[in-house]
Motif scaffolding. Structure first.
Motif: not given
Length: 101
Positions: A5-15
């Protein structure tokens, strides 16, 4: 928080930051500075990790080959740990302290 979830959230924020920066000139500088510093920091951490691994390997090889660990670590600091690993591999074991039977 779960790692996935942390990796997915970080990726979404960067996108989202990238999409925002593509449409806003003022934000491009902020996002590029943020991403640039993040990439620089992660690169330094990776290089540091592999350097420490190199020193550990030098120490283990020196101990296994009956060589002075401190001296080979010092050589590694003056040169590179990967060069000292190659040299230790080539010179082999020190048998001067062993007696023939």
């Amino acid at each position: 928080m779960d790692t996935k979830r942390l990796l997915a959230t970080s990726g979404s924020i960067l996108m989202a930051l990238s999409a925002f920066a593509a449409n806003n000139q003022g934000a491009q500088d902020l996002v590029s500075r943020f991403l640039g510093s993040t990439i620089a920091l992660s690169t330094m951490l990776i290089i540091g990790f592999f350097s420490i691994i190199g020193y550990v390997i030098v120490a283990m090889m020196a101990r296994k080959r009956n060589r002075s660990i401190a001296l080979w670590i010092l050589f590694s600091l003056l040169g590179t740990p990967w060069l000292m690993i190659l040299i230790l591999f080539c010179i082999g074991k020190d048998n001067t302290g062993l007696q023939d039977r």
